[in-house]
Design a protein around this motif. Structure first.
Motif, PDB file in Angstrom:
ATOM      1  N   LEU A   1       0.825  -1.200   0.000  1.00  0.00           N
ATOM      2  CA  LEU A   1       0.000   0.000   0.000  1.00  0.00           C
ATOM      3  C   LEU A   1       0.865   1.258   0.000  1.00  0.00           C
ATOM      4  O   LEU A   1       0.596   2.219  -0.743  1.00  0.00           O
ATOM      5  CB  LEU A   1      -0.945  -0.017   1.208  1.00  0.00           C
ATOM      6  CG  LEU A   1      -1.963   1.111   1.287  1.00  0.00           C
ATOM      7  CD1 LEU A   1      -2.920   1.049   0.110  1.00  0.00           C
ATOM      8  CD2 LEU A   1      -2.726   1.026   2.602  1.00  0.00           C
ATOM      9  N   LEU A   2       1.904   1.256   0.792  1.00  0.00           N
ATOM     10  CA  LEU A   2       2.835   2.392   0.830  1.00  0.00           C
ATOM     11  C   LEU A   2       3.470   2.616  -0.548  1.00  0.00           C
ATOM     12  O   LEU A   2       3.580   3.751  -1.018  1.00  0.00           O
ATOM     13  CB  LEU A   2       3.913   2.150   1.887  1.00  0.00           C
ATOM     14  CG  LEU A   2       5.011   3.213   1.974  1.00  0.00           C
ATOM     15  CD1 LEU A   2       4.451   4.529   2.478  1.00  0.00           C
ATOM     16  CD2 LEU A   2       6.141   2.732   2.864  1.00  0.00           C
ATOM     17  N   LEU A   3       3.853   1.539  -1.204  1.00  0.00           N
ATOM     18  CA  LEU A   3       4.455   1.651  -2.536  1.00  0.00           C
ATOM     19  C   LEU A   3       3.444   2.177  -3.557  1.00  0.00           C
ATOM     20  O   LEU A   3       3.817   2.945  -4.463  1.00  0.00           O
ATOM     21  CB  LEU A   3       5.026   0.304  -2.974  1.00  0.00           C
ATOM     22  CG  LEU A   3       6.236  -0.176  -2.177  1.00  0.00           C
ATOM     23  CD1 LEU A   3       6.612  -1.596  -2.575  1.00  0.00           C
ATOM     24  CD2 LEU A   3       7.409   0.771  -2.347  1.00  0.00           C
ATOM     25  N   LEU A   4       2.187   1.793  -3.430  1.00  0.00           N
ATOM     26  CA  LEU A   4       1.158   2.328  -4.322  1.00  0.00           C
ATOM     27  C   LEU A   4       0.976   3.833  -4.116  1.00  0.00           C
ATOM     28  O   LEU A   4       0.798   4.585  -5.081  1.00  0.00           O
ATOM     29  CB  LEU A   4      -0.169   1.593  -4.117  1.00  0.00           C
ATOM     30  CG  LEU A   4      -0.255   0.198  -4.723  1.00  0.00           C
ATOM     31  CD1 LEU A   4      -1.515  -0.519  -4.249  1.00  0.00           C
ATOM     32  CD2 LEU A   4      -0.214   0.276  -6.242  1.00  0.00           C
TER      33      LEU A   4
ATOM     34  N   GLU B   1      -7.507   2.719  -8.145  1.00  0.00           N
ATOM     35  CA  GLU B   1      -8.261   1.467  -8.005  1.00  0.00           C
ATOM     36  C   GLU B   1      -7.448   0.433  -7.222  1.00  0.00           C
ATOM     37  O   GLU B   1      -7.986  -0.246  -6.335  1.00  0.00           O
ATOM     38  CB  GLU B   1      -8.623   0.895  -9.375  1.00  0.00           C
ATOM     39  CG  GLU B   1      -9.379  -0.413  -9.273  1.00  0.00           C
ATOM     40  CD  GLU B   1      -9.564  -1.134 -10.592  1.00  0.00           C
ATOM     41  OE1 GLU B   1     -10.022  -2.299 -10.541  1.00  0.00           O
ATOM     42  OE2 GLU B   1      -9.246  -0.577 -11.651  1.00  0.00           O
ATOM     43  N   LEU B   2      -6.163   0.311  -7.510  1.00  0.00           N
ATOM     44  CA  LEU B   2      -5.321  -0.650  -6.802  1.00  0.00           C
ATOM     45  C   LEU B   2      -5.186  -0.292  -5.322  1.00  0.00           C
ATOM     46  O   LEU B   2      -5.142  -1.186  -4.468  1.00  0.00           O
ATOM     47  CB  LEU B   2      -3.950  -0.754  -7.470  1.00  0.00           C
ATOM     48  CG  LEU B   2      -3.943  -1.366  -8.881  1.00  0.00           C
ATOM     49  CD1 LEU B   2      -2.537  -1.324  -9.468  1.00  0.00           C
ATOM     50  CD2 LEU B   2      -4.502  -2.771  -8.878  1.00  0.00           C
ATOM     51  N   ILE B   3      -5.122   0.994  -5.006  1.00  0.00           N
ATOM     52  CA  ILE B   3      -5.083   1.424  -3.599  1.00  0.00           C
ATOM     53  C   ILE B   3      -6.378   1.008  -2.893  1.00  0.00           C
ATOM     54  O   ILE B   3      -6.350   0.456  -1.784  1.00  0.00           O
ATOM     55  CB  ILE B   3      -4.846   2.943  -3.485  1.00  0.00           C
ATOM     56  CG1 ILE B   3      -3.399   3.278  -3.859  1.00  0.00           C
ATOM     57  CG2 ILE B   3      -5.179   3.456  -2.088  1.00  0.00           C
ATOM     58  CD1 ILE B   3      -3.111   4.763  -3.989  1.00  0.00           C
ATOM     59  N   LEU B   4      -7.510   1.268  -3.538  1.00  0.00           N
ATOM     60  CA  LEU B   4      -8.794   0.887  -2.939  1.00  0.00           C
ATOM     61  C   LEU B   4      -8.892  -0.626  -2.765  1.00  0.00           C
ATOM     62  O   LEU B   4      -9.368  -1.120  -1.743  1.00  0.00           O
ATOM     63  CB  LEU B   4      -9.954   1.418  -3.787  1.00  0.00           C
ATOM     64  CG  LEU B   4     -10.105   2.946  -3.821  1.00  0.00           C
ATOM     65  CD1 LEU B   4     -11.157   3.358  -4.843  1.00  0.00           C
ATOM     66  CD2 LEU B   4     -10.433   3.493  -2.448  1.00  0.00           C
ATOM     67  N   ARG B   5      -8.410  -1.375  -3.748  1.00  0.00           N
ATOM     68  CA  ARG B   5      -8.421  -2.837  -3.651  1.00  0.00           C
ATOM     69  C   ARG B   5      -7.542  -3.300  -2.482  1.00  0.00           C
ATOM     70  O   ARG B   5      -7.912  -4.214  -1.738  1.00  0.00           O
ATOM     71  CB  ARG B   5      -7.932  -3.471  -4.951  1.00  0.00           C
ATOM     72  CG  ARG B   5      -8.871  -3.298  -6.126  1.00  0.00           C
ATOM     73  CD  ARG B   5      -8.269  -3.867  -7.406  1.00  0.00           C
ATOM     74  NE  ARG B   5      -8.251  -5.311  -7.367  1.00  0.00           N
ATOM     75  CZ  ARG B   5      -9.271  -6.092  -7.689  1.00  0.00           C
ATOM     76  NH1 ARG B   5     -10.404  -5.558  -8.100  1.00  0.00           N
ATOM     77  NH2 ARG B   5      -9.176  -7.405  -7.624  1.00  0.00           N
ATOM     78  N   ALA B   6      -6.380  -2.665  -2.336  1.00  0.00           N
ATOM     79  CA  ALA B   6      -5.482  -3.035  -1.240  1.00  0.00           C
ATOM     80  C   ALA B   6      -6.132  -2.751   0.113  1.00  0.00           C
ATOM     81  O   ALA B   6      -6.006  -3.548   1.051  1.00  0.00           O
ATOM     82  CB  ALA B   6      -4.156  -2.294  -1.371  1.00  0.00           C
TER      83      ALA B   6
END
Length: 196
Positions: A99-102, A168-173
């Motif tokens: 998540l931090l990397l995103l 979207e990937l942040i929300l998924r994470a």
């Protein structure tokens, strides 16, 4: 978690639709790039008379293909990554690191939007390409040189699409971290294989 899913679902649907169109255009761009390169090879080596436009046309197609296909690769986990550390860490810590990397990626992409916008609207975008011409009417009598800003717009479009995918990937994470992984449809190649 319901609020995150409510925000993510429309974003996911928009991303799926826009990226599907981008993939089709990207495939057409690759085909056009190959045709332009083959034309140049034929004229250069068979006829000993190199044309001025195929190199620039191939570069134009390559930039647009990259700008339109990179978001799909990012969304599906197709970029090269070193995930050994994430896999060695406990699941919660690994998810937090991902998540931090995103979020760090999002910051870089926001800076890239400014760069892309300045390339399209700035000084360099005001020039025309060296050898790419398009007809101004159906009679093919009048032609104009393609602006460089059209080529550089591929960077801006690609980065904006990458931001949409990144959000979207942040929300998924976040949904995964809250234990709602079973509510998420698969997007990455690993998730699709695991779902089968």
């Amino acid at each position: 978690m319901g609020a995150l899913l409510a925000v993510m679902t429309p974003l996911r649907l928009v991303n799926e639709a826009v990226l599907a169109v981008g993939r089709v255009i990207g495939v057409v761009a690759v085909a056009a790039m190959v045709v332009a390169i083959l034309i140049q090879v034929f004229y250069r080596y068979a006829l000993n008379n190199a044309l001025p436009w195929p190199d620039e046309a191939a570069r134009f197609c390559m930039l647009w293909m990259t700008g339109l296909m990179a978001p799909t690769a990012f969304r599906r986990g197709g970029f090269v990554s070193i995930d050994t550390l994430v896999r060695l860490l406990p699941k919660a810590v690994g998810a937090l690191l991902s998540l931090l990397l995103l979020f760090m990626s999002l910051l870089v992409l926001i800076v890239a939007v400014r760069i892309g916008w300045s390339e399209v609207t700035g000084f360099a975008g005001r020039f025309a390409t060296a050898s790419l011409y398009l007809p101004t009417d159906m009679s093919f009598e009048n032609w104009f040189r393609v602006p460089r800003s059209w080529m550089m717009a591929s960077l801006l479009v690609g980065v904006v699409l990458l931001i949409s995918v990144n959000v979207e990937l942040i929300l998924r994470a976040l949904v995964r971290m809250m234990g709602g992984e079973d509510h998420l449809p698969p997007v990455s190649l690993e998730e699709q294989v695991g779902a089968e």
